[in-house]
Design a protein around this motif. Sequence first.
Motif, PDB file in Angstrom:
ATOM      1  N   VAL A 107       0.860  -1.181   0.000  1.00  0.00           N
ATOM      2  CA  VAL A 107       0.000   0.000   0.000  1.00  0.00           C
ATOM      3  C   VAL A 107       0.898   1.233   0.000  1.00  0.00           C
ATOM      4  O   VAL A 107       1.746   1.399   0.878  1.00  0.00           O
ATOM      5  CB  VAL A 107      -0.937   0.028   1.226  1.00  0.00           C
ATOM      6  N   LEU A 123       0.890   0.875  -9.885  1.00  0.00           N
ATOM      7  CA  LEU A 123      -0.085  -0.175  -9.637  1.00  0.00           C
ATOM      8  C   LEU A 123       0.075  -1.361 -10.573  1.00  0.00           C
ATOM      9  O   LEU A 123      -0.899  -1.982 -10.969  1.00  0.00           O
ATOM     10  CB  LEU A 123      -1.508   0.396  -9.748  1.00  0.00           C
ATOM     11  N   THR A 130      -0.564  -7.762  -4.620  1.00  0.00           N
ATOM     12  CA  THR A 130      -1.517  -6.661  -4.671  1.00  0.00           C
ATOM     13  C   THR A 130      -0.763  -5.359  -4.442  1.00  0.00           C
ATOM     14  O   THR A 130       0.135  -5.294  -3.595  1.00  0.00           O
ATOM     15  CB  THR A 130      -2.606  -6.802  -3.586  1.00  0.00           C
ATOM     16  N   THR A 132      -1.841  -1.148  -4.021  1.00  0.00           N
ATOM     17  CA  THR A 132      -2.878  -0.127  -4.006  1.00  0.00           C
ATOM     18  C   THR A 132      -2.292   1.205  -3.562  1.00  0.00           C
ATOM     19  O   THR A 132      -1.160   1.272  -3.065  1.00  0.00           O
ATOM     20  CB  THR A 132      -4.048  -0.503  -3.074  1.00  0.00           C
ATOM     21  N   TYR A 133      -3.080   2.261  -3.743  1.00  0.00           N
ATOM     22  CA  TYR A 133      -2.619   3.616  -3.460  1.00  0.00           C
ATOM     23  C   TYR A 133      -3.658   4.350  -2.628  1.00  0.00           C
ATOM     24  O   TYR A 133      -4.863   4.261  -2.896  1.00  0.00           O
ATOM     25  CB  TYR A 133      -2.365   4.378  -4.767  1.00  0.00           C
ATOM     26  N   THR A 151      -6.535  -3.544   2.509  1.00  0.00           N
ATOM     27  CA  THR A 151      -5.616  -4.328   1.661  1.00  0.00           C
ATOM     28  C   THR A 151      -4.670  -5.182   2.485  1.00  0.00           C
ATOM     29  O   THR A 151      -4.366  -6.320   2.121  1.00  0.00           O
ATOM     30  CB  THR A 151      -4.790  -3.380   0.763  1.00  0.00           C
TER      31      THR A 151
END
Length: 270
Positions: A107, A123, A130, A132-133, A151
């Motif tokens: 993240v 991404l 995985t 994510t932002y 996440t």
Amino acid sequence: MGLDAADEEQPPANLNPDVPHIARIYDYWLGGRNNYAADRKVAEEVLAALPITPVSVLANRAFLGRSVHHLAAEAGIRQFLDIGTGLPSANNTHEVAQRAAPTTRVVYVDNDPIVLVHAKALLTSSPQGTTTYIEADLRNPDIILKKAATTLDLTQPVGLMLVAILHCVTDEDNPYEIVTTLLNAIPPGSHLILSHPASDIVAEEVRMASTRMNTSMAEKVTFRSHEQVLRFFDGLELLEPGLVPTTQWRPEPGADTTPMPVWAGIARKP
């Protein structure tokens, strides 16, 4: 290097290209193009006071790569919370971590709207992992933790990354309390990766550089001494070689270990 606002893609509605931002200033020092005239002006003023800045910034990125690789490849960390990620560059956190462990979850957190615009470049997770932002500010750790928990599994060890970001938090905004809040939310076995511009390496040049930044930027910076940075690791087990200049944290064989004015270290939460 970089483009003027009139020549670039339309900036995000909530971005004022006339107000310099630390993420875009760092982008300029790294040779990137995602910066505006106001950012470049501050960046050049700092270079005049501290000419080694681009070398120091590159050394900090190299430290990030070595530290993430260590946690993913050797410490078994499979999830990272990277706060103050900045604009995409070489060897982003997820790229380094997922090369060692493809299932890693990452993240990213930043408060600059242009970083969100370019987040798609971050991404590009491995199929098994995985990435994510979150658009958020380090000064709001509870919001970051709440969003990150969608996440990351915060009951399992996390690599908490505060790489060249805490100098953007003034003493009045309680940086030690912020770090404590973040660390309290993650379990034993988690690690803190931290680097911080030093006030006590090439001290006079650094003082001039920070003064020029604070004269030109709305958000002030606070460079800190070895003793002050070490406080962020209170209650943690500092890994060897301790808190050292970025170039001296487990350097690659043959690497230049000339001290750069940034303290760096990794610690484990017992």
